[in-house]
Enzyme design. Structure first.
Site, PDB file in Angstrom:
ATOM      1  N   GLY A  95     101.325 126.645  28.626  1.00 28.85           N
ATOM      2  CA  GLY A  95     102.178 125.806  27.782  1.00 28.85           C
ATOM      3  C   GLY A  95     103.031 124.860  28.609  1.00 28.85           C
ATOM      4  O   GLY A  95     103.064 124.938  29.844  1.00 28.85           O
ATOM      5  N   THR A 138     106.294 124.604  28.894  1.00 25.68           N
ATOM      6  CA  THR A 138     107.429 125.202  29.615  1.00 25.68           C
ATOM      7  C   THR A 138     106.944 125.813  30.926  1.00 25.68           C
ATOM      8  O   THR A 138     107.568 125.635  31.980  1.00 25.68           O
ATOM      9  CB  THR A 138     108.133 126.270  28.737  1.00 25.68           C
ATOM     10  N   GLY A 141     106.006 131.237  28.325  1.00 28.39           N
ATOM     11  CA  GLY A 141     106.807 130.660  27.244  1.00 28.39           C
ATOM     12  C   GLY A 141     106.498 131.395  25.955  1.00 28.39           C
ATOM     13  O   GLY A 141     105.841 132.441  25.967  1.00 28.39           O
ATOM     14  N   GLY A 193     100.701 131.776  21.203  1.00 29.23           N
ATOM     15  CA  GLY A 193      99.342 131.322  20.922  1.00 29.23           C
ATOM     16  C   GLY A 193      99.266 129.877  20.473  1.00 29.23           C
ATOM     17  O   GLY A 193      98.199 129.405  20.081  1.00 29.23           O
ATOM     18  N   GLY A 194     100.401 129.162  20.555  1.00 24.68           N
ATOM     19  CA  GLY A 194     100.401 127.735  20.216  1.00 24.68           C
ATOM     20  C   GLY A 194      99.361 126.981  21.035  1.00 24.68           C
ATOM     21  O   GLY A 194      98.747 126.024  20.569  1.00 24.68           O
ATOM     22  N   GLY A 195      99.146 127.448  22.263  1.00 23.24           N
ATOM     23  CA  GLY A 195      98.150 126.808  23.131  1.00 23.24           C
ATOM     24  C   GLY A 195      96.806 127.526  23.082  1.00 23.24           C
ATOM     25  O   GLY A 195      95.868 127.133  23.776  1.00 23.24           O
ATOM     26  N   GLU A 231      97.202 136.060  27.581  1.00 24.18           N
ATOM     27  CA  GLU A 231      98.657 136.194  27.786  1.00 24.18           C
ATOM     28  C   GLU A 231      99.107 137.617  27.455  1.00 24.18           C
ATOM     29  O   GLU A 231      99.927 138.204  28.175  1.00 24.18           O
ATOM     30  CB  GLU A 231      99.409 135.172  26.927  1.00 24.18           C
TER      31      GLU A 231
HETATM   32  C1  5RP Z   1     100.251 129.431  24.626  1.00 29.01           C
HETATM   33  C2  5RP Z   1     101.592 129.963  24.309  1.00 29.01           C
HETATM   34  C3  5RP Z   1     102.771 129.197  24.812  1.00 29.01           C
HETATM   35  O1  5RP Z   1     103.567 130.033  25.565  1.00 29.01           O
HETATM   36  C4  5RP Z   1     103.550 128.671  23.630  1.00 29.01           C
HETATM   37  O2  5RP Z   1     102.683 127.891  22.819  1.00 29.01           O
HETATM   38  C5  5RP Z   1     104.751 127.834  24.069  1.00 29.01           C
HETATM   39  O3  5RP Z   1     104.345 126.621  24.566  1.00 29.01           O
HETATM   40  P1  5RP Z   1     105.375 125.494  25.006  1.00 29.01           P
HETATM   41  O4  5RP Z   1     106.046 125.984  26.247  1.00 29.01           O
HETATM   42  O5  5RP Z   1     104.501 124.274  25.243  1.00 29.01           O
HETATM   43  O6  5RP Z   1     106.332 125.277  23.874  1.00 29.01           O
HETATM   44  O7  5RP Z   1     101.754 130.963  23.678  1.00 29.01           O
HETATM   45  O8  5RP Z   1      99.231 130.221  24.053  1.00 29.01           O
END
Ligand code: 5RP
Length: 217
Positions: free
Chosen positions: A24, A26, A75, A88-90, A96
């Site tokens: 991600g 961060t 993150g 899991g946004g990414g 993870e």
């Molecule tokens: C990826 C994640 C990331 O940690 C989550 O999406 C946060 O991302 P960002 O730092 O871009 O806000 O879980 O699977």
């Protein structure tokens, strides 16, 4: 806020350790800060191809997960004060979660926008096998839950070769019960609900401070 919290997290790492690394934006800022600081003798287990590519580009040493990482940095999409998280946004949630589970100390770095009292109204990413995805989704819907496959026409594929089903977190169902039922469905690989997988959450604030949330405090 992401940079402030990344700089703070540098205080928790040292040379000659095995470091698990999440994914991600961060985490990417954290890697940049780690590189600026001149860390050279770390061995790093990346949770995604994207993180791995950035680490290699910056000259860090990559290794595999043979046993426990000393420290895991990642993150999150949402966190609460019970150290629970939605991730899991990414799309890297399965690796993870494996890394967080197999690490001695888990440090989560977020900005204050990620703090939530609860996770209702958000989406919970679920990694599902492509082979049976239509049936798997129907079985999830049988529980009374709704969501959508990530990416629509241009379906998102994870590093593990699977789909992500983004499930709407419905306030009528307590998230832990919901996750327990979903995990029973064959074809579901993993969910982005993380419980007991963070030891310390560092929250970067707009006023420049970093709040620490841990089991002890
Ligand atoms: C990826 C994640 C990331 O940690 C989550 O999406 C946060 O991302 P960002 O730092 O871009 O806000 O879980 O699977």
């Amino acid at each position: 806020m992401k940079r402030i919290v990344s700089k703070e997290a540098l205080n928790y790492i040292e040379e000659n350790i095995v470091l698990g690394m999440g994914s991600g934006t961060t985490v990417e800022i954290f890697i940049e800060e780690m590189w600026k600081k001149g860390f050279k003798k770390l061995e790093i287990v990346p949770s995604s191809k994207k993180t791995e590519e950035l680490l290699i580009k910056k000259g860090f040493r990559i290794t595999e997960l043979d046993d426990k990482c000393d420290i895991y940095i990642d993150g999150a999409d949402a966190v609460n004060r019970d150290l629970q998280m939605i991730k899991g946004g990414g799309g890297a949630l399965t690796r993870e979660k494996i890394l967080a589970y197999n690490s001695k100390k888990r440090i989560i770095i977020v900005d204050e926008t990620k703090m939530r009292k609860n996770f209702q109204g958000l989406f919970l990413p679920i990694e599902i096998l492509i082979f049976s995805y239509r049936a798997t989704i129907k079985r999830i819907e049988d529980i009374g839950l709704k969501g959508k496959i990530r990416g629509g026409e241009k379906t998102f594929i994870t590093d593990n070769g699977n789909y992500i089903f983004d499930l709407f977190i419905d306030e009528r169902y307590p998230i832990e019960d919901m996750v327990m039922k979903i995990k029973m469905i064959p074809g579901v690989i993993e969910t982005g609900f993380f419980k007991d997988l963070a030891d310390l959450i560092l929250v970067g604030k707009s006023d420049g401070n970093v709040e620490k949330i841990s089991k002890i405090s």
